[in-house]
Structure formats: structure tokens, C-alpha cells
Design a protein around this motif. Sequence first.
Motif, PDB file in Angstrom:
ATOM      1  N   PHE A  88      51.168   3.805 157.809  1.00 45.10           N
ATOM      2  CA  PHE A  88      52.134   2.721 157.637  1.00 45.10           C
ATOM      3  C   PHE A  88      51.820   1.905 156.378  1.00 45.10           C
ATOM      4  N   ILE A  89      50.535   1.606 156.145  1.00 40.45           N
ATOM      5  CA  ILE A  89      50.171   0.832 154.947  1.00 40.45           C
ATOM      6  C   ILE A  89      50.507   1.638 153.690  1.00 40.45           C
ATOM      7  N   GLY A  90      50.197   2.941 153.688  1.00 44.35           N
ATOM      8  CA  GLY A  90      50.506   3.809 152.544  1.00 44.35           C
ATOM      9  C   GLY A  90      52.007   3.894 152.291  1.00 44.35           C
ATOM     10  N   THR A  91      52.787   4.020 153.374  1.00 40.08           N
ATOM     11  CA  THR A  91      54.246   4.131 153.238  1.00 40.08           C
ATOM     12  C   THR A  91      54.844   2.801 152.789  1.00 40.08           C
ATOM     13  N   PHE A  92      54.274   1.699 153.288  1.00 44.03           N
ATOM     14  CA  PHE A  92      54.748   0.376 152.895  1.00 44.03           C
ATOM     15  C   PHE A  92      54.489   0.131 151.410  1.00 44.03           C
ATOM     16  N   MET A  93      53.334   0.643 150.930  1.00 49.61           N
ATOM     17  CA  MET A  93      53.029   0.558 149.493  1.00 49.61           C
ATOM     18  C   MET A  93      54.046   1.369 148.688  1.00 49.61           C
ATOM     19  N   TRP A  94      54.378   2.542 149.203  1.00 47.50           N
ATOM     20  CA  TRP A  94      55.392   3.389 148.550  1.00 47.50           C
ATOM     21  C   TRP A  94      56.722   2.642 148.481  1.00 47.50           C
ATOM     22  N   TYR A  95      57.098   1.992 149.590  1.00 48.07           N
ATOM     23  CA  TYR A  95      58.344   1.226 149.619  1.00 48.07           C
ATOM     24  C   TYR A  95      58.273   0.053 148.638  1.00 48.07           C
ATOM     25  N   PHE A  96      57.108  -0.606 148.563  1.00 48.84           N
ATOM     26  CA  PHE A  96      56.933  -1.737 147.643  1.00 48.84           C
ATOM     27  C   PHE A  96      57.178  -1.324 146.190  1.00 48.84           C
ATOM     28  N   PRO A 357      59.952  -6.399 163.307  1.00 51.96           N
ATOM     29  CA  PRO A 357      60.201  -7.573 164.146  1.00 51.96           C
ATOM     30  C   PRO A 357      61.686  -7.911 164.246  1.00 51.96           C
ATOM     31  N   GLY A 358      62.062  -8.531 165.390  1.00 51.07           N
ATOM     32  CA  GLY A 358      63.433  -9.009 165.580  1.00 51.07           C
ATOM     33  C   GLY A 358      64.477  -7.940 165.358  1.00 51.07           C
ATOM     34  N   LYS A 359      65.493  -8.283 164.557  1.00 52.19           N
ATOM     35  CA  LYS A 359      66.611  -7.366 164.303  1.00 52.19           C
ATOM     36  C   LYS A 359      66.488  -6.659 162.952  1.00 52.19           C
ATOM     37  N   VAL A 360      65.266  -6.711 162.370  1.00 52.37           N
ATOM     38  CA  VAL A 360      65.058  -6.117 161.037  1.00 52.37           C
ATOM     39  C   VAL A 360      65.373  -4.629 161.039  1.00 52.37           C
ATOM     40  N   GLY A 361      64.966  -3.913 162.090  1.00 53.98           N
ATOM     41  CA  GLY A 361      65.126  -2.460 162.138  1.00 53.98           C
ATOM     42  C   GLY A 361      66.502  -1.987 162.582  1.00 53.98           C
ATOM     43  N   GLU A 362      67.406  -2.912 162.913  1.00 52.29           N
ATOM     44  CA  GLU A 362      68.738  -2.520 163.380  1.00 52.29           C
ATOM     45  C   GLU A 362      69.565  -1.910 162.247  1.00 52.29           C
ATOM     46  N   ILE A 485      50.861  -7.710 154.373  1.00 54.37           N
ATOM     47  CA  ILE A 485      52.049  -7.744 155.241  1.00 54.37           C
ATOM     48  C   ILE A 485      52.076  -6.516 156.154  1.00 54.37           C
ATOM     49  N   ALA A 486      51.807  -5.331 155.570  1.00 55.45           N
ATOM     50  CA  ALA A 486      51.805  -4.087 156.354  1.00 55.45           C
ATOM     51  C   ALA A 486      50.728  -4.143 157.448  1.00 55.45           C
ATOM     52  N   TRP A 487      49.552  -4.646 157.098  1.00 53.37           N
ATOM     53  CA  TRP A 487      48.441  -4.757 158.056  1.00 53.37           C
ATOM     54  C   TRP A 487      48.824  -5.677 159.214  1.00 53.37           C
ATOM     55  N   MET A 489      51.881  -6.544 160.197  1.00 52.42           N
ATOM     56  CA  MET A 489      52.967  -5.927 160.971  1.00 52.42           C
ATOM     57  C   MET A 489      52.426  -4.886 161.927  1.00 52.42           C
ATOM     58  N   TYR A 490      51.428  -4.093 161.462  1.00 50.45           N
ATOM     59  CA  TYR A 490      50.877  -3.053 162.341  1.00 50.45           C
ATOM     60  C   TYR A 490      50.067  -3.671 163.484  1.00 50.45           C
ATOM     61  N   ASN A 491      49.328  -4.752 163.187  1.00 48.74           N
ATOM     62  CA  ASN A 491      48.585  -5.445 164.256  1.00 48.74           C
ATOM     63  C   ASN A 491      49.532  -5.984 165.320  1.00 48.74           C
ATOM     64  N   SER A 492      50.664  -6.558 164.875  1.00 51.71           N
ATOM     65  CA  SER A 492      51.663  -7.082 165.809  1.00 51.71           C
ATOM     66  C   SER A 492      52.236  -5.956 166.653  1.00 51.71           C
ATOM     67  N   TYR A 493      52.478  -4.806 166.024  1.00 56.23           N
ATOM     68  CA  TYR A 493      53.019  -3.640 166.739  1.00 56.23           C
ATOM     69  C   TYR A 493      52.030  -3.140 167.801  1.00 56.23           C
ATOM     70  N   GLU A 494      50.745  -3.107 167.456  1.00 51.82           N
ATOM     71  CA  GLU A 494      49.723  -2.666 168.418  1.00 51.82           C
ATOM     72  C   GLU A 494      49.690  -3.564 169.647  1.00 51.82           C
ATOM     73  N   LYS A 495      49.838  -4.885 169.412  1.00 47.21           N
ATOM     74  CA  LYS A 495      49.844  -5.824 170.553  1.00 47.21           C
ATOM     75  C   LYS A 495      51.056  -5.576 171.431  1.00 47.21           C
ATOM     76  N   LYS A 496      52.204  -5.273 170.799  1.00 49.04           N
ATOM     77  CA  LYS A 496      53.442  -5.005 171.566  1.00 49.04           C
ATOM     78  C   LYS A 496      53.281  -3.804 172.473  1.00 49.04           C
ATOM     79  N   ILE A 497      52.745  -2.713 171.918  1.00 49.38           N
ATOM     80  CA  ILE A 497      52.676  -1.467 172.715  1.00 49.38           C
ATOM     81  C   ILE A 497      51.574  -1.506 173.758  1.00 49.38           C
ATOM     82  N   LYS A 498      50.585  -2.411 173.565  1.00 42.79           N
ATOM     83  CA  LYS A 498      49.544  -2.562 174.598  1.00 42.79           C
ATOM     84  C   LYS A 498      50.070  -3.348 175.788  1.00 42.79           C
TER      85      LYS A 498
END
Length: 498
Positions: A88-96, A357-362, A485-487, A489-498
Motif C-alpha cells: 500500500f505504501i509503495g502504491t501510494f507513492m506511485w499514485y503520489f 475512510p468515509g465516502k472516499v472510495g465510493e 499518510i499511507a502509513w 491510513m493502513y494503521n486505521s485499516y488494520e484497526k477496522k478489520i480487527k
Amino acid sequence: MSTTSKTTKKLTLIPLVLMIFTSVYGFNNIPRSFYKMGYAAIPWYILSGITFFVPFALMVAEFGSAFKEEKGGIYSWMEKSIGPRFAFIGTFMWYFSYITWMVNVASGMWVPVSNAIFGKDTTQTWTLFGFQGPQVLGIFGILWILLVTYTSTKGLDKIKKVTSLGGTAVLLLNVFLWIGAIAVFLGNSGSLAEPIVGIKSFTQTPNPKYAGNIIASLAFVVYALFAYGGIEAVGGLVDETENPEKTFPKGILISAAIISVGYSLGILLIGIFTNWADVMGIKDVNLGNASYIVMSNLGYSLGTAFGASEATATALGHGVARFVGLSMFLALSGAFFTLMYSPLKQIIEGTPTKLWPGKVGETKNGLPINAMWIQATIVCVMIALVAFGGSSMATFFNILVSMTNVAMTLPYLFITLAFPYFKKKTEIKKPFIVFKSHGSAIFWTWIVILTVGLANLFSIIQPAIEGDMQTTIWSIAGPIIFSVIAWLMYNSYEKKIK
């Protein structure tokens, strides 16, 4: 019958080479390289082709073949090889890297507009509401981002027809450079505007900023790497290739040779009609307008080589500059309407939904509209910060180009670092293998990492050594901020799925 039709659709060597060439070769890289280094740019292009382009393209080919069924692109490659956080961090860098491209081009595309209208770059004299130079380009850049985002969210994809028109025009520019330079060479009885004085011409730059500065010369490698950019797109061509085990490596090697020679010859051709000190060494030339000044000079030189009057030669130069400006504006406009949503759509669709987060991915009508407006806000803020940071025009374009080159080449490090892990995993089916032994995979991984890593290091520290802390800070700040930011976001995602 169906087998025959499938076979005929497979890419043979020549179509494969042409596809790789059109994905990678960029006209703008040639005049910009001549502006920065003169003929001394040529050895760096050849070296970068050997230590980066060929090995990295073959790694990408192995990845692309193994993960051809995956929709996530480079995210899937890294996620299956190392793990989701790294991916995710590598892909986010690519997107950046596309964010910095937008910041760069939204401000810089008014130079071709000026050339198309006036036949030369007048942007340094533009004023608006008391603002001037870089600030005016920044304001126009922000308005352009808002317009393209609004239009793209409405799904008016007919504008993308501009892409093919612009692409054709830029192809004609390359043809004109070659034919025009050879005509000037013949018209001037074989004399060069920028003389070649033995091997020294290829090892010492005429640019006083780089002369005798080994760090500045090494920093130029980032420009060469950027010029070879786009090869991550060729990974998907392996399965479209006939007899890929033999044809694909051969296609990569031939493409690398053609592209390296193409860039090198292009730089030599510019020297036929452009004296560096007289044309490139003057005050108003910068990375934003170097291409237009070179091509305008080609028009002027064609006139003088064949006995035209000063007025006719100047008019011819302005005419060529107008054609170049219009061609580049059409090409950049087409690219904008695609890149405004394409990388964003790919990263959102290729990664887990809960990462956003939120509706960003819609998505609505197949477009991530909410994310597109967030993206537009980030780009506009970055344009404003760089444009109103109190820079001269030359520094302004140096910052933009340095930011883009560093951001575009850093993701290659992430993909390359994942390669040895990918090779180790026996459970991943690998239908296409170039690096037969683990030792050869490790060796070429290190060659690519050292090439990209050191080039970026020198590119970042070189402006600071020369007292230009602003360019160094901007080159480093973007990748760090987006990594954090990527780091998070991924930490927040890990908390969600746990």
C-alpha cells in the motif's frame, strides 16, 4: 480456426518493440537534457539503459506474467510478494507521482499556450491582479485543475479524443526534429552549431551549473531514469506476446537500444543547430520553455541555412514554436483528462475498500468522484504553495521538475525491492522466467536499487549544496508526507478489520 485467430493476434517482435517504444519514449526529454548537460547527457542515458531500463523491464515482465489475473496491478505484485502494508505504501507513492505530475504540468502547460499564441514564451511577463510570473501560472494552473476535475466528474469523455490528436502532433515533432536537423546540417555544409571537441564534449557539460560538479552530473541520472519511465505498463504485454520466453527479452533489449540511441541521437541533432552558450545559456531559458526555444531555433536555423532573410527566418522560428506549443497543449490536455481519474481509480479498485475512510472510495458512473475532488484540492494547495513561495521563473520550474522526477522514480525502488521476495515464493506460479537463478535476481535487484537510490539521493542533495534549499525541501517533503499518510491510513485499516 479459433486457435489460428488467437495465434495471429499475438504480438510478434516488431509490434512489441513499437509498443514499448511508444510507452516510454518522450520528446520533451531530449531538449531538456541538452539544456541541462549538452552532449554530456548521452553517456548517462546509455548507462541508465543498462543499469535500470533493461533489468527493471524484465522484472516487471516476470511480475506481469505471474499476476496476469490480478486487478490490483503493482499493488498485487508487492502484496503477494512482501505484504499488504509495504504494497500500500509503495502504491501510494506511485499514485503520489501523478499528483506531482499534475502540479508540474498544470503550471507549466501555459508555456505551450504562450508559444501557440505569440510564437514564443512570454509567461515571464504575464501579470494578473498585481501577480506576475510564477504566481500567474499558479493561478491558471489551479483554475485548470478545477475545470478538468469538474468536466471529468460529469463523464464527458469525448474530450479524450484530444489525446490521439496531441499524440499524432508530438510524433510529427520528432520527425520534424530529425529531418530539420539533417537539412540544417546539409545546408551548413556539415558544420555543427555546438562543436564536438573530442571526448571532452561527452564528459564535460557547457552548463556552468554542472561544469566540474560530479554530484550535479550524478543527479542528472534521475532525468535519464524519468525518461525511461512508463515501463511498468509493459508487464501486461508478456501474455500477449508470441513465444514470450524468447521474444519478450529480445523485445526489451532491442527497445532499450532503440530508445537509448533515439535519445542520444536526438541530443546530437540538437547540437547541429543549437549553440549552447548562444541559445540555452541566456537568462530567460528554463526547464519549462527549453523545448520550445530549441524547436523555434530549429525553424530559424532552417531559414538561415538556406539563405532566407533575417525576418523570414525569425517568422519561420515563431511558426515552428506555434506548432510545438499547440501540439504540446493538445497532448497535455488529453493526458490530463485521463490521468485525473485513471491512477486514482486503479489504486482505489486495486486495494481493500476499507482502507479508504468515509465516502472516499465510493464510485459513481465508474468514477471515484469524491476522491477526485479531494485530489483536486491537494493539487491546488501544492500549486499555490510552490507558486507563491517567492521563486524566480527558473527556480519555479526547477522545483516542479525535480519534485516530479523524484516522485516518479521512487516507486521503482518499492517494485524492485519486492522482486527477490517474489522469486523466493515457490507457491507463486511463474510462467515467464528471465532471471533463472536466485543469485542473478539478487545481483540485478541491487544494480537497479543502487542506480535509482543514488540518483535520487544526489538529485535531492545537489540543490542544497548549491544553496537552493527550497528545491531540496520540496523534493523530499512530498514523498515523506505521502508515506506518512499511507502509513496512517493502513494503521486505521488494520484497526477496522480487527
